[in-house]
Write a protein that holds these residues in place. Sequence first.
Motif, mmCIF file in Angstrom:
data_model
loop_
_atom_site.group_PDB
_atom_site.id
_atom_site.type_symbol
_atom_site.label_atom_id
_atom_site.label_comp_id
_atom_site.label_asym_id
_atom_site.label_seq_id
_atom_site.Cartn_x
_atom_site.Cartn_y
_atom_site.Cartn_z
ATOM 1 N N LYS A 133 -3.666 19.001 1.754
ATOM 2 C CA LYS A 133 -3.405 18.071 0.658
ATOM 3 C C LYS A 133 -4.698 17.465 0.128
ATOM 4 C CE LYS A 133 1.141 16.788 2.517
ATOM 5 N NZ LYS A 133 2.065 15.673 2.845
ATOM 6 N N ILE A 134 -5.824 18.129 0.362
ATOM 7 C CA ILE A 134 -7.133 17.570 0.034
ATOM 8 C C ILE A 134 -7.282 17.255 -1.450
ATOM 9 C CG2 ILE A 134 -8.209 19.854 -0.222
ATOM 10 C CD1 ILE A 134 -10.756 18.653 1.023
ATOM 11 N N GLY A 135 -6.674 18.056 -2.315
ATOM 12 C CA GLY A 135 -6.806 17.836 -3.744
ATOM 13 C C GLY A 135 -6.248 16.499 -4.179
ATOM 14 N N GLN A 136 -4.972 16.262 -3.867
ATOM 15 C CA GLN A 136 -4.315 15.020 -4.253
ATOM 16 C C GLN A 136 -4.911 13.814 -3.523
ATOM 17 O OE1 GLN A 136 -1.420 14.446 -6.544
ATOM 18 N NE2 GLN A 136 -2.528 16.231 -7.269
ATOM 19 N N LEU A 137 -5.208 13.973 -2.242
ATOM 20 C CA LEU A 137 -5.791 12.866 -1.476
ATOM 21 C C LEU A 137 -7.187 12.521 -1.994
ATOM 22 C CD1 LEU A 137 -4.667 13.862 2.141
ATOM 23 C CD2 LEU A 137 -3.812 11.951 0.777
ATOM 24 N N GLY A 138 -7.965 13.542 -2.329
ATOM 25 C CA GLY A 138 -9.302 13.301 -2.857
ATOM 26 C C GLY A 138 -9.262 12.593 -4.198
ATOM 27 N N LEU A 139 -8.344 13.007 -5.063
ATOM 28 C CA LEU A 139 -8.203 12.343 -6.354
ATOM 29 C C LEU A 139 -7.768 10.892 -6.175
ATOM 30 C CD1 LEU A 139 -6.499 15.140 -8.486
ATOM 31 C CD2 LEU A 139 -8.823 14.257 -8.748
ATOM 32 N N LEU A 140 -6.861 10.660 -5.244
ATOM 33 C CA LEU A 140 -6.428 9.288 -4.967
ATOM 34 C C LEU A 140 -7.609 8.446 -4.498
ATOM 35 C CD1 LEU A 140 -3.188 8.193 -3.129
ATOM 36 C CD2 LEU A 140 -5.342 7.043 -2.704
ATOM 37 N N GLN A 141 -8.435 9.014 -3.625
ATOM 38 C CA GLN A 141 -9.596 8.281 -3.120
ATOM 39 C C GLN A 141 -10.554 7.905 -4.253
ATOM 40 O OE1 GLN A 141 -10.009 7.110 -0.139
ATOM 41 N NE2 GLN A 141 -12.010 7.517 0.735
ATOM 42 N N ILE A 142 -10.738 8.816 -5.197
ATOM 43 C CA ILE A 142 -11.621 8.538 -6.330
ATOM 44 C C ILE A 142 -11.037 7.420 -7.196
ATOM 45 C CG2 ILE A 142 -12.524 9.481 -8.494
ATOM 46 C CD1 ILE A 142 -12.888 12.155 -6.998
ATOM 47 N N VAL A 143 -9.733 7.494 -7.496
ATOM 48 C CA VAL A 143 -9.078 6.438 -8.278
ATOM 49 C C VAL A 143 -9.178 5.105 -7.542
ATOM 50 C CG1 VAL A 143 -6.890 5.628 -9.230
ATOM 51 C CG2 VAL A 143 -7.512 8.044 -9.415
ATOM 52 N N TYR A 144 -8.981 5.137 -6.229
ATOM 53 C CA TYR A 144 -9.066 3.942 -5.382
ATOM 54 C C TYR A 144 -10.431 3.267 -5.533
ATOM 55 C CZ TYR A 144 -9.565 1.494 -0.840
ATOM 56 O OH TYR A 144 -9.811 0.572 0.141
ATOM 57 N N TYR A 145 -11.489 4.044 -5.407
ATOM 58 C CA TYR A 145 -12.832 3.476 -5.509
ATOM 59 C C TYR A 145 -13.138 3.008 -6.929
ATOM 60 C CZ TYR A 145 -14.336 4.575 -0.770
ATOM 61 O OH TYR A 145 -14.479 4.587 0.592
ATOM 62 N N ILE B 276 -15.541 -10.082 -9.000
ATOM 63 C CA ILE B 276 -15.530 -9.772 -7.557
ATOM 64 C C ILE B 276 -14.150 -9.923 -6.916
ATOM 65 C CG2 ILE B 276 -16.480 -10.333 -5.282
ATOM 66 C CD1 ILE B 276 -19.073 -11.125 -6.642
ATOM 67 N N ILE B 277 -13.466 -11.047 -7.146
ATOM 68 C CA ILE B 277 -12.202 -11.334 -6.447
ATOM 69 C C ILE B 277 -11.148 -10.244 -6.670
ATOM 70 C CG2 ILE B 277 -10.244 -12.930 -6.324
ATOM 71 C CD1 ILE B 277 -12.212 -15.204 -6.724
ATOM 72 N N PRO B 278 -10.949 -9.745 -7.897
ATOM 73 C CA PRO B 278 -9.973 -8.652 -8.073
ATOM 74 C C PRO B 278 -10.315 -7.422 -7.241
ATOM 75 C CG PRO B 278 -10.542 -9.608 -10.192
ATOM 76 C CD PRO B 278 -11.497 -10.193 -9.200
ATOM 77 N N GLY B 279 -11.608 -7.133 -7.081
ATOM 78 C CA GLY B 279 -12.018 -5.987 -6.270
ATOM 79 C C GLY B 279 -11.677 -6.179 -4.806
ATOM 80 N N ILE B 280 -11.885 -7.392 -4.287
ATOM 81 C CA ILE B 280 -11.545 -7.694 -2.891
ATOM 82 C C ILE B 280 -10.038 -7.585 -2.686
ATOM 83 C CG2 ILE B 280 -11.566 -9.475 -1.102
ATOM 84 C CD1 ILE B 280 -14.171 -10.513 -2.357
ATOM 85 N N TYR B 281 -9.285 -8.095 -3.679
ATOM 86 C CA TYR B 281 -7.825 -8.002 -3.605
ATOM 87 C C TYR B 281 -7.374 -6.547 -3.512
ATOM 88 C CZ TYR B 281 -3.096 -7.572 -5.446
ATOM 89 O OH TYR B 281 -1.789 -7.202 -5.614
ATOM 90 N N LEU B 282 -7.913 -5.689 -4.385
ATOM 91 C CA LEU B 282 -7.500 -4.289 -4.403
ATOM 92 C C LEU B 282 -7.982 -3.540 -3.167
ATOM 93 C CD1 LEU B 282 -8.086 -3.368 -8.164
ATOM 94 C CD2 LEU B 282 -5.911 -3.818 -7.008
ATOM 95 N N MET B 283 -9.145 -3.909 -2.644
ATOM 96 C CA MET B 283 -9.671 -3.253 -1.445
ATOM 97 C C MET B 283 -8.679 -3.359 -0.284
ATOM 98 S SD MET B 283 -13.411 -3.891 0.301
ATOM 99 C CE MET B 283 -14.138 -3.975 -1.338
ATOM 100 N N VAL B 284 -8.057 -4.537 -0.159
ATOM 101 C CA VAL B 284 -7.052 -4.749 0.890
ATOM 102 C C VAL B 284 -5.710 -4.163 0.470
ATOM 103 C CG1 VAL B 284 -5.785 -6.500 2.211
ATOM 104 C CG2 VAL B 284 -8.231 -6.820 1.724
ATOM 105 N N ALA B 285 -5.330 -4.405 -0.774
ATOM 106 C CA ALA B 285 -3.992 -4.009 -1.237
ATOM 107 C C ALA B 285 -3.776 -2.503 -1.226
ATOM 108 C CB ALA B 285 -3.753 -4.546 -2.647
ATOM 109 N N TYR B 286 -4.835 -1.719 -1.439
ATOM 110 C CA TYR B 286 -4.709 -0.267 -1.503
ATOM 111 C C TYR B 286 -5.001 0.432 -0.172
ATOM 112 C CZ TYR B 286 -4.597 -0.325 -6.671
ATOM 113 O OH TYR B 286 -4.253 -0.509 -7.994
ATOM 114 N N MET B 287 -5.199 -0.309 0.897
ATOM 115 C CA MET B 287 -5.729 0.280 2.126
ATOM 116 C C MET B 287 -4.788 1.289 2.791
ATOM 117 S SD MET B 287 -5.447 -3.040 4.673
ATOM 118 C CE MET B 287 -5.932 -2.165 6.151
ATOM 119 N N LEU B 288 -3.506 1.258 2.476
ATOM 120 C CA LEU B 288 -2.561 2.196 3.079
ATOM 121 C C LEU B 288 -2.115 3.295 2.111
ATOM 122 C CD1 LEU B 288 -0.327 -0.282 5.136
ATOM 123 C CD2 LEU B 288 -2.245 1.100 5.939
#
Length: 220
Positions: A107-119, A130-142
Amino acid sequence: LEGGMDGNYVINIGETISEAWQLISGHKGALWLGILALIVASQGVALFMGLVGGNVNTTLGMVLYLLAIPLQYFLIAPIVAGLTLYCARVSADMPVKTGDIFSYFPKIGQLGLLQIVYYLMIMIGLILLIIPGIYLMVAYMLALALKANRQLGIWGSLEASRRAISHSWFKIFGLMFVMGLLMLLSMLPFGIGLIWTLPMLYMIMGILYRDIFGIAATDV
């Protein structure tokens, strides 16, 4: 899944850390194999591109350097998903084997694309005060684990993770903050304590996944 997004779960910081400490016993070897693979994927690609391309001031060097960044994300994503779900299954007393950590490369294709969107989302959030980035860093962790374990799209996985974690965002942030402090302390002396705390970090993510979403018996 729906229960997690509705906030039907309870997080206790002390109990989660204590459980993670107990559960890593007998699994540190497998987890460290995955962690070392992450290190190789993140550092090895850049090193290889640098050796091949030479100076980044050259056209070839710059092209290879730019290619190395997304390539790292694609290699890292299935390993992070594998580590998280391996730990989730351990925490649920389900059978596991070391190879499970590397079982999501199909599943590397979809997972890799998700990781790029995440970052990208985190970078945009950090730029916006800064604060929205910290929020998303935690909110997207799973989100990566959700994408690997459930039949969700890229944005669906990110949103499911965000909606679920937002119900207990401050508590989960506190949990990760405490774990971060423990990891800093474990680096003294000579980083020996990381032998235990790095596997604990992924075990905590696995416990959170189990408590919030439950675990699909078979990945879909």
